[in-house]
Design a protein around this motif. Structure first.
Motif, PDB file in Angstrom:
ATOM      1  N   LYS A 201     -18.423 -15.860 -21.613  1.00  0.00           N
ATOM      2  CA  LYS A 201     -18.427 -16.832 -20.525  1.00  0.00           C
ATOM      3  C   LYS A 201     -19.774 -17.537 -20.420  1.00  0.00           C
ATOM      4  O   LYS A 201     -20.813 -16.993 -20.766  1.00  0.00           O
ATOM      5  N   LYS A 202     -19.719 -18.735 -19.945  1.00  0.00           N
ATOM      6  CA  LYS A 202     -20.910 -19.547 -19.678  1.00  0.00           C
ATOM      7  C   LYS A 202     -20.913 -19.849 -18.183  1.00  0.00           C
ATOM      8  O   LYS A 202     -19.875 -20.210 -17.619  1.00  0.00           O
ATOM      9  N   THR A 203     -22.058 -19.734 -17.552  1.00  0.00           N
ATOM     10  CA  THR A 203     -22.174 -20.028 -16.128  1.00  0.00           C
ATOM     11  C   THR A 203     -23.081 -21.246 -15.949  1.00  0.00           C
ATOM     12  O   THR A 203     -24.139 -21.333 -16.567  1.00  0.00           O
TER      13      THR A 203
ATOM     14  N   LEU B  84     -20.323 -22.429 -11.492  1.00  0.00           N
ATOM     15  CA  LEU B  84     -19.061 -22.623 -12.206  1.00  0.00           C
ATOM     16  C   LEU B  84     -19.071 -21.783 -13.471  1.00  0.00           C
ATOM     17  O   LEU B  84     -20.010 -21.864 -14.262  1.00  0.00           O
ATOM     18  N   GLU B  85     -18.046 -20.959 -13.640  1.00  0.00           N
ATOM     19  CA  GLU B  85     -17.896 -20.153 -14.855  1.00  0.00           C
ATOM     20  C   GLU B  85     -16.891 -20.825 -15.765  1.00  0.00           C
ATOM     21  O   GLU B  85     -15.827 -21.243 -15.319  1.00  0.00           O
ATOM     22  N   LYS B  86     -17.251 -20.940 -17.031  1.00  0.00           N
ATOM     23  CA  LYS B  86     -16.331 -21.480 -18.023  1.00  0.00           C
ATOM     24  C   LYS B  86     -16.068 -20.402 -19.047  1.00  0.00           C
ATOM     25  O   LYS B  86     -16.971 -19.650 -19.386  1.00  0.00           O
ATOM     26  N   PRO B  87     -14.903 -20.245 -19.548  1.00  0.00           N
ATOM     27  CA  PRO B  87     -13.740 -21.107 -19.504  1.00  0.00           C
ATOM     28  C   PRO B  87     -12.807 -20.847 -18.323  1.00  0.00           C
ATOM     29  O   PRO B  87     -11.828 -21.567 -18.135  1.00  0.00           O
TER      30      PRO B  87
END
Length: 183
Positions: free
Chosen positions: A124-126, A143-146
């Motif tokens: 995850k990317k924040t 916001l966390e992606k995906p």
């Protein structure tokens, strides 16, 4: 043309009326100043002017979120005039950070997106997102992606502080090697 003649008693009354008027105006001005002081946010970062990526980094640092300002991206987005149920829920998350989008309903805002390296891993990317209207922050969230999950900045800062405190308590509870009997 009118001519007024004042006697000693009349002059005293006029002075008393002027003094009372000045006191009322002063009290009203003090009340307005007090009201403004009460309505200003406790976090000084909330009143900061945002004109570039360094301003975004210092704004987010006020919430305890460290970002890399060199990889900040900005784009123009429009805040809807009418909010549906899902946008109301999103706005509740924004309000956790002490901000509100009420002022910019139906307006175009700058959406600053900056990665938060401490909260990124392989899965995850924040990203920290700050919504800016007329150089003033109006909304901020993580916001966390995906997954697309959003969380308030205050909530994220509290969670990080609680995790740090729990780690400190856990390490204090573990006995040292000197406490074990040697064989």
């Amino acid at each position: 043309m009118f001519v007024f003649t004042f006697r000693k008693g009349g002059l005293r009354r006029l002075a008393a009326v002027c003094l009372c008027g000045a006191a009322i105006v002063g009290a009203a001005a003090a009340g307005i100043a007090w009201n403004r002081a009460q309505s200003t946010p406790a976090n000084a970062a909330l009143t900061q002017q945002i004109t570039g990526s360094q301003d975004i980094a210092s704004f987010l640092a006020g919430y305890g979120v460290e970002v890399d300002p060199t990889s900040a991206e900005v784009m123009a987005v429009k805040v809807p005039r009418k909010w549906d149920e899902s946008f109301e829920a999103f706005h509740a998350v924004v309000q956790q950070s002490g901000l509100s989008l009420e002022k910019c309903k139906g307006k175009q805002v700058d959406k600053w997106t900056v990665p938060v390296p401490a909260q990124c891993d392989d899965t995850k990317k924040t990203y920290a997102v700050v919504l800016v209207y007329k150089n003033e922050p109006q909304g901020a969230y993580l916001l966390e992606k995906p997954s697309g999950e959003v969380s308030g900045l205050i909530t994220a800062a509290q969670t990080a502080a609680e995790a740090e405190q729990q780690a400190a308590e856990t390490s204090a509870a573990l006995p040292d090697e000197a406490d074990y009997p040697s064989e």
